[in-house]
Design a protein around this motif. Sequence first.
Motif, PDB file in Angstrom:
ATOM      1  N   GLY A  79      91.542  50.540 -38.867  1.00  0.00           N
ATOM      2  CA  GLY A  79      90.798  51.787 -38.975  1.00  0.00           C
ATOM      3  C   GLY A  79      91.200  52.767 -37.889  1.00  0.00           C
ATOM      4  O   GLY A  79      91.352  53.969 -38.146  1.00  0.00           O
ATOM      5  N   ALA A  80      91.368  52.265 -36.665  1.00  0.00           N
ATOM      6  CA  ALA A  80      91.788  53.129 -35.562  1.00  0.00           C
ATOM      7  C   ALA A  80      93.182  53.684 -35.810  1.00  0.00           C
ATOM      8  O   ALA A  80      93.469  54.857 -35.509  1.00  0.00           O
ATOM      9  CB  ALA A  80      91.748  52.349 -34.253  1.00  0.00           C
ATOM     10  N   LEU A  81      94.070  52.857 -36.384  1.00  0.00           N
ATOM     11  CA  LEU A  81      95.425  53.324 -36.678  1.00  0.00           C
ATOM     12  C   LEU A  81      95.402  54.405 -37.757  1.00  0.00           C
ATOM     13  O   LEU A  81      96.072  55.437 -37.629  1.00  0.00           O
ATOM     14  CB  LEU A  81      96.298  52.147 -37.124  1.00  0.00           C
ATOM     15  N   VAL A  82      94.637  54.202 -38.811  1.00  0.00           N
ATOM     16  CA  VAL A  82      94.552  55.199 -39.876  1.00  0.00           C
ATOM     17  C   VAL A  82      93.952  56.503 -39.340  1.00  0.00           C
ATOM     18  O   VAL A  82      94.414  57.595 -39.677  1.00  0.00           O
ATOM     19  CB  VAL A  82      93.738  54.653 -41.061  1.00  0.00           C
ATOM     20  N   ALA A  83      92.932  56.399 -38.495  1.00  0.00           N
ATOM     21  CA  ALA A  83      92.350  57.601 -37.882  1.00  0.00           C
ATOM     22  C   ALA A  83      93.401  58.348 -37.070  1.00  0.00           C
ATOM     23  O   ALA A  83      93.475  59.577 -37.109  1.00  0.00           O
ATOM     24  CB  ALA A  83      91.167  57.218 -36.998  1.00  0.00           C
ATOM     25  N   ARG A 115     104.616  52.496 -42.717  1.00  0.00           N
ATOM     26  CA  ARG A 115     105.801  53.082 -42.099  1.00  0.00           C
ATOM     27  C   ARG A 115     105.687  53.024 -40.571  1.00  0.00           C
ATOM     28  O   ARG A 115     106.660  52.703 -39.875  1.00  0.00           O
ATOM     29  CB  ARG A 115     105.977  54.537 -42.568  1.00  0.00           C
ATOM     30  N   PHE A 116     104.480  53.336 -40.052  1.00  0.00           N
ATOM     31  CA  PHE A 116     104.285  53.271 -38.607  1.00  0.00           C
ATOM     32  C   PHE A 116     104.490  51.843 -38.092  1.00  0.00           C
ATOM     33  O   PHE A 116     105.131  51.627 -37.058  1.00  0.00           O
ATOM     34  CB  PHE A 116     102.873  53.747 -38.233  1.00  0.00           C
ATOM     35  N   LEU A 117     103.909  50.845 -38.787  1.00  0.00           N
ATOM     36  CA  LEU A 117     104.031  49.455 -38.338  1.00  0.00           C
ATOM     37  C   LEU A 117     105.490  49.015 -38.311  1.00  0.00           C
ATOM     38  O   LEU A 117     105.908  48.263 -37.411  1.00  0.00           O
ATOM     39  CB  LEU A 117     103.206  48.536 -39.243  1.00  0.00           C
ATOM     40  N   GLU A 118     106.267  49.453 -39.291  1.00  0.00           N
ATOM     41  CA  GLU A 118     107.701  49.158 -39.293  1.00  0.00           C
ATOM     42  C   GLU A 118     108.357  49.749 -38.048  1.00  0.00           C
ATOM     43  O   GLU A 118     109.132  49.076 -37.361  1.00  0.00           O
ATOM     44  CB  GLU A 118     108.357  49.716 -40.559  1.00  0.00           C
ATOM     45  N   ALA A 119     108.062  51.021 -37.762  1.00  0.00           N
ATOM     46  CA  ALA A 119     108.648  51.676 -36.590  1.00  0.00           C
ATOM     47  C   ALA A 119     108.180  51.023 -35.299  1.00  0.00           C
ATOM     48  O   ALA A 119     108.951  50.877 -34.338  1.00  0.00           O
ATOM     49  CB  ALA A 119     108.292  53.162 -36.599  1.00  0.00           C
ATOM     50  N   ASP A 120     106.907  50.606 -35.266  1.00  0.00           N
ATOM     51  CA  ASP A 120     106.348  49.982 -34.068  1.00  0.00           C
ATOM     52  C   ASP A 120     107.010  48.632 -33.788  1.00  0.00           C
ATOM     53  O   ASP A 120     107.041  48.179 -32.644  1.00  0.00           O
ATOM     54  CB  ASP A 120     104.842  49.798 -34.259  1.00  0.00           C
ATOM     55  N   ARG A 121     107.532  48.003 -34.832  1.00  0.00           N
ATOM     56  CA  ARG A 121     108.243  46.726 -34.655  1.00  0.00           C
ATOM     57  C   ARG A 121     109.710  46.948 -34.306  1.00  0.00           C
ATOM     58  O   ARG A 121     110.493  45.996 -34.211  1.00  0.00           O
ATOM     59  CB  ARG A 121     108.148  45.896 -35.942  1.00  0.00           C
ATOM     60  N   GLY A 122     110.109  48.209 -34.172  1.00  0.00           N
ATOM     61  CA  GLY A 122     111.473  48.498 -33.795  1.00  0.00           C
ATOM     62  C   GLY A 122     112.416  48.698 -34.948  1.00  0.00           C
ATOM     63  O   GLY A 122     113.629  48.832 -34.751  1.00  0.00           O
ATOM     64  N   ARG A 123     111.904  48.728 -36.169  1.00  0.00           N
ATOM     65  CA  ARG A 123     112.750  48.919 -37.336  1.00  0.00           C
ATOM     66  C   ARG A 123     112.883  50.402 -37.664  1.00  0.00           C
ATOM     67  O   ARG A 123     112.061  51.211 -37.262  1.00  0.00           O
ATOM     68  CB  ARG A 123     112.182  48.161 -38.530  1.00  0.00           C
ATOM     69  N   ASP A 124     113.899  50.731 -38.406  1.00  0.00           N
ATOM     70  CA  ASP A 124     114.147  52.128 -38.767  1.00  0.00           C
ATOM     71  C   ASP A 124     113.243  52.527 -39.932  1.00  0.00           C
ATOM     72  O   ASP A 124     113.486  52.149 -41.075  1.00  0.00           O
ATOM     73  CB  ASP A 124     115.612  52.329 -39.148  1.00  0.00           C
ATOM     74  N   ALA A 125     112.189  53.284 -39.629  1.00  0.00           N
ATOM     75  CA  ALA A 125     111.262  53.747 -40.668  1.00  0.00           C
ATOM     76  C   ALA A 125     111.351  55.247 -40.854  1.00  0.00           C
ATOM     77  O   ALA A 125     110.530  55.839 -41.545  1.00  0.00           O
ATOM     78  CB  ALA A 125     109.835  53.351 -40.302  1.00  0.00           C
ATOM     79  N   GLY A 126     112.334  55.869 -40.211  1.00  0.00           N
ATOM     80  CA  GLY A 126     112.513  57.302 -40.354  1.00  0.00           C
ATOM     81  C   GLY A 126     111.636  58.142 -39.456  1.00  0.00           C
ATOM     82  O   GLY A 126     111.612  59.370 -39.582  1.00  0.00           O
ATOM     83  N   LEU A 127     110.885  57.499 -38.543  1.00  0.00           N
ATOM     84  CA  LEU A 127     109.997  58.234 -37.643  1.00  0.00           C
ATOM     85  C   LEU A 127     110.637  58.354 -36.267  1.00  0.00           C
ATOM     86  O   LEU A 127     111.261  57.401 -35.777  1.00  0.00           O
ATOM     87  CB  LEU A 127     108.652  57.512 -37.508  1.00  0.00           C
ATOM     88  N   GLY A 130     108.927  59.749 -30.440  1.00  0.00           N
ATOM     89  CA  GLY A 130     107.812  60.533 -29.906  1.00  0.00           C
ATOM     90  C   GLY A 130     106.608  60.492 -30.827  1.00  0.00           C
ATOM     91  O   GLY A 130     105.465  60.370 -30.375  1.00  0.00           O
ATOM     92  N   GLY A 131     106.848  60.590 -32.139  1.00  0.00           N
ATOM     93  CA  GLY A 131     105.762  60.511 -33.104  1.00  0.00           C
ATOM     94  C   GLY A 131     105.088  59.160 -33.095  1.00  0.00           C
ATOM     95  O   GLY A 131     103.854  59.060 -33.172  1.00  0.00           O
ATOM     96  N   VAL A 132     105.874  58.098 -32.998  1.00  0.00           N
ATOM     97  CA  VAL A 132     105.310  56.740 -32.957  1.00  0.00           C
ATOM     98  C   VAL A 132     104.450  56.564 -31.715  1.00  0.00           C
ATOM     99  O   VAL A 132     103.345  56.014 -31.784  1.00  0.00           O
ATOM    100  CB  VAL A 132     106.448  55.693 -32.997  1.00  0.00           C
ATOM    101  N   ARG A 133     104.938  57.042 -30.570  1.00  0.00           N
ATOM    102  CA  ARG A 133     104.162  56.914 -29.326  1.00  0.00           C
ATOM    103  C   ARG A 133     102.860  57.703 -29.406  1.00  0.00           C
ATOM    104  O   ARG A 133     101.812  57.242 -28.937  1.00  0.00           O
ATOM    105  CB  ARG A 133     105.004  57.371 -28.132  1.00  0.00           C
ATOM    106  N   ALA A 134     102.909  58.908 -29.998  1.00  0.00           N
ATOM    107  CA  ALA A 134     101.704  59.729 -30.099  1.00  0.00           C
ATOM    108  C   ALA A 134     100.648  59.044 -30.960  1.00  0.00           C
ATOM    109  O   ALA A 134      99.458  59.018 -30.618  1.00  0.00           O
ATOM    110  CB  ALA A 134     102.053  61.103 -30.674  1.00  0.00           C
ATOM    111  N   VAL A 135     101.070  58.476 -32.082  1.00  0.00           N
ATOM    112  CA  VAL A 135     100.128  57.774 -32.950  1.00  0.00           C
ATOM    113  C   VAL A 135      99.576  56.542 -32.249  1.00  0.00           C
ATOM    114  O   VAL A 135      98.377  56.253 -32.324  1.00  0.00           O
ATOM    115  CB  VAL A 135     100.804  57.389 -34.281  1.00  0.00           C
ATOM    116  N   ALA A 136     100.430  55.811 -31.535  1.00  0.00           N
ATOM    117  CA  ALA A 136      99.981  54.613 -30.833  1.00  0.00           C
ATOM    118  C   ALA A 136      98.941  54.950 -29.768  1.00  0.00           C
ATOM    119  O   ALA A 136      97.944  54.238 -29.608  1.00  0.00           O
ATOM    120  CB  ALA A 136     101.176  53.894 -30.205  1.00  0.00           C
TER     121      ALA A 136
END
Length: 243
Positions: A79-83, A115-127, A130-136
Motif C-alpha cells: 500500500g505504501a509503495l502504491v501510494a 515495474r518498480f519492483l523489477e527496477a528495485d531488484r536491479g533489472r532493466d525496467a525502463g525507469l 532517480g525515479g526509482v530512488r524518489a519512489v523508494a
Amino acid sequence: ATVLELRTWGRRDLASFAWFEAPDPAALARADALLRDLGAIDALGAPTAIGRRVATIPAPPRIARLLIAAADLGIPEDGALVAAILAERDAAFRAAERRAGPSVGACDVCARRERFLEADRGRDAGLDRGGVRAVARARDQYLRLIGGASNARGRRDEADVEEALRKALLLAFPDRVARRRAKGSDDALMVGGRGLKIAPESVVRDAEFFLAIDADLGRRGTHARALVRIASAIEPAWLSAIG
C-alpha cells in the motif's frame, strides 16, 4: 485535510469559522462530499472511526485512506509503495510505458508497482535511477506514517496481493467508479454522469467497472470526455463496501 481536522475538533458550521481567508463555499462542500465518500465523516459531519484514523496520518485524505485500507488488508508495504507511485515521478513511468508498448491488465498502478519492483531488484525496467530512488523514499515515508508495519501476507501470491491493492484503491477513490459503455469500448461513464475515455496507454482494456484514478476531470462541457490515464478494474461485488 483541513476540513477533516476541523471536523475532528467538533466544528459543524464551517462557514462561521474564523478563516484567515475564507475558502469558496463550493470547495468546502466538495471537501465534505469527498470525506463522506471516504467514510471519514458521517451525514452530519461528525468524524467516524475511520476519519479519526485518517486524521492522524499527515497525508492527503485519499492517500491516508489507501494506507489504512492496505494495512487492514495485511499489505501495508505494498500500500505504501502504491501510494508513492501515485505521488511521485509519473513522467518516468509514462516514458517507460511508451517504450514498452501496449499491454492488457487489471490495474495500471499495479503494473507500475511491478515495474518498480523489477527496477528495485536491479533489472532493466525502463525507469531511471532517480525515479526509482524518489519512489523508494516516498514509500518508506508512507510506511513510517502507518507505523512501519511489515506485510502480513505470508505466502499469498501476486494475484492475491493485486486484488487486495485494487480493493484498497476502491476505498481511496470511491467517487471515481466508472462503467464501460460497451464491451471493448474505450468510452465509459463515471458516477455522477461524467463521460470518460480510457487513454491508449492504460492496461485496463476489458473491465466493465473500473476506477478513474488519474483523469482530466477539469474539462467542462456537455460533450467533453475526461481522459483516464490511470485506471484500476474493480468487481461489482466490491461496491457494497462503499455503500
